[in-house]
Design an enzyme around this catalytic site. Structure first.
Site, PDB file in Angstrom:
ATOM      1  N   ASP A  99       1.147  -1.456   0.437  1.00 22.28           N
ATOM      2  CA  ASP A  99       0.281   0.192   0.259  1.00 22.28           C
ATOM      3  C   ASP A  99       0.827   1.346   0.009  1.00 22.28           C
ATOM      4  OD1 ASP A  99      -2.440   2.213   0.556  1.00 22.28           O
ATOM      5  OD2 ASP A  99      -2.286   1.438   2.443  1.00 22.28           O
ATOM      6  N   ASP A 319       0.922   8.747  -7.625  1.00 17.37           N
ATOM      7  CA  ASP A 319       0.339   7.182  -6.391  1.00 17.37           C
ATOM      8  C   ASP A 319       0.623   5.920  -7.504  1.00 17.37           C
ATOM      9  OD1 ASP A 319      -1.208   5.567  -4.551  1.00 17.37           O
ATOM     10  OD2 ASP A 319      -2.807   6.571  -4.375  1.00 17.37           O
TER      11      ASP A 319
END
Length: 446
Positions: A99, A319
């Site tokens: 993550d 991201d």
């Protein structure tokens, strides 16, 4: 936190990481971990990807509860990656969600003395590891994790009071347990190496998330993330290359932890932009956008659109866990207008309500016919990111391509360059120099 259709949407939303090679560069003695990203199918549709991205960003965007820890978007369904990790002495195999939107490494733990080696959904058994050791509650590391309310630390007795943590996720899932230290093992073709990791041993967890994984590996910018802890040993940088999955057979993508293995030609082609710092949100990788151009025509977007305000709002993050690209409303409207002007002869209604601008792809098949406009992002540091149109136009139906850029649906949100916009580039996150390098060479180009 938590990065398209099965037929044609070429994104890397779901991968299974396997730690396979500890490499040594031929040109230097720098060691690095090279992790292949294996594509997992089926992929979600473009509409499903947009829904997952929107849900993820709604939790990643800053809220004005500045004393609360940033929650992870890992269980939100978007951008999940999986890494196989060997933890403990002797090693126990675990499958963790990787993550980029959080920092904590944690694994599901059991106090049971019945360790079933044939368990198809394994968890970590600390009592079977000789190297497991909880941090003490007054150890400096304990200050790096959110502690449960009313947690008590005993300073007056020789008893070892462990460091308790409580970590919450976007869908109200949570994990709590002891923040500990453990040995991680990495299998290689030539050797086995170990490294000490601080991680959360989660004896209690709630919610239905994590999709069969045994925990989460935080890859954020904070000091307790996997990339931070391993980076101290392997050069304090990491890089990845997300390849175009429309190619058949699909090429292998990689995440590399550690010093650069790139040759001089790749490094000479690499451009750099400084990583920006947001003191209120320290987990994310911010970059500075100065302007956007469409076919070399600079759009009139006020510089304040890209700035981070005193409340931590705004700015732009890169991201790998978000699929599409999201731009601040003012910038988005300028981009839509400029692109519409250049594709008006081939523009068609969107087959769904999710994408504002779509074109007839059949009219792009000839050199004499219109081409898709080229976007370029001028970044701080006089570098320009110029992705090909396939990085921001996606096929949503037969012979229909739509602009894969969305507006930020929050006044206090930030812009995001998602993994579709990044594909075909080698991105290197150099934490010591606080800069992001990128190049087509070494990834899509030789």
């Amino acid at each position: 936190m938590v990065s398209l259709s099965p037929l044609s949407l070429h994104l890397l939303l779901f991968f299974h990481f396997t730690l396979t090679n500890l490499c040594t560069s031929q040109n230097t003695t720098t060691e690095y971990l090279k992790l292949p990203l294996l594509h997992k199918t089926p992929l979600p549709s473009p509409s499903q990807a947009l829904s997952s991205d929107t849900h993820r960003l709604s939790f990643l965007h800053p809220h004005h509860h500045l004393n609360s820890p940033i929650v992870s978007g890992a269980p939100s369904g978007s951008g999940q990656y999986f890494v196989s990790l060997l933890l403990g002495t002797p090693p126990q195999p675990l499958l963790l969600i990787a993550d980029t939107g959080s920092d904590l490494i944690w694994a599901k733990c059991s106090t049971s003395s019945n360790h079933n080696h044939q368990n198809l959904n394994p968890i970590f058994y600390p009592r079977f590891s000789s190297s497991f050791k909880p941090h003490h509650c007054y150890h400096s590391s304990c200050k790096l994790v959110p502690n449960p309310p009313h947690s008590h630390c005993n300073h007056t007795t020789p008893l070892h009071t462990p460091c308790h943590y409580l970590y919450s996720y976007a869908d109200n899932s949570s994990t709590s347990g002891f923040f500990s230290t453990e040995t991680a093992s990495f299998n290689t073709t030539t050797q086995k190496t170990t490294s000490s990791l601080s991680f959360g041993c989660g004896f209690w967890f709630s919610g239905t998330s994590f999709n069969g994984a045994q925990g989460v590996m935080g890859l954020g910018r904070g000091p307790i993330s996997f990339s931070s802890q391993l980076g101290r040993r392997f050069g304090n940088k990491f890089s990845y290359c997300l390849m175009d999955y429309t190619i058949s057979p699909p090429p292998t993508s990689y995440l590399t932890i550690g010093g650069s293995q790139n040759d001089d030609v790749v490094l000479s082609k690499m451009k750099f932009t400084p990583l920006q710092f947001n003191p209120l949100i320290q987990s994310f990788y911010y970059i500075g956008i100065k302007s956007i151009s469409v076919n070399n025509a600079k759009l009139r977007i006020h510089p304040s659109v890209w700035s981070i305000d005193k409340y931590g709002n705004g700015g732009t993050i890169i991201d790998s866990g978000t699929t599409l690209t999201f731009l601040a409303e003012q910038a988005y409207r300028q981009v839509i207008a400029a692109v519409k002007k250049r594709v008006r002869k081939i523009e068609i209604p969107s087959p769904t309500q999710d994408f504002e601008l779509c074109v007839n792809a059949s009219k792009l098949s000839s050199r004499s016919r219109p081409s898709l406009p080229r976007l370029s992002f001028e970044l701080v540091g006089k570098s320009v990111l110029s992705p090909p149109p396939t990085n921001y136009f996606i096929q949503t139906a037969e012979q229909v391509m739509c602009l894969a850029i969305q507006p930020v649906n929050s006044e206090n949100g930030f812009s995001v360059l998602g993994n579709l916009m990044q594909q075909g580039f080698l991105f290197e996150f150099d934490r010591d120099r606080s800069r992001l390098g990128f190049s087509r060479h070494g990834c899509a180009l030789p």
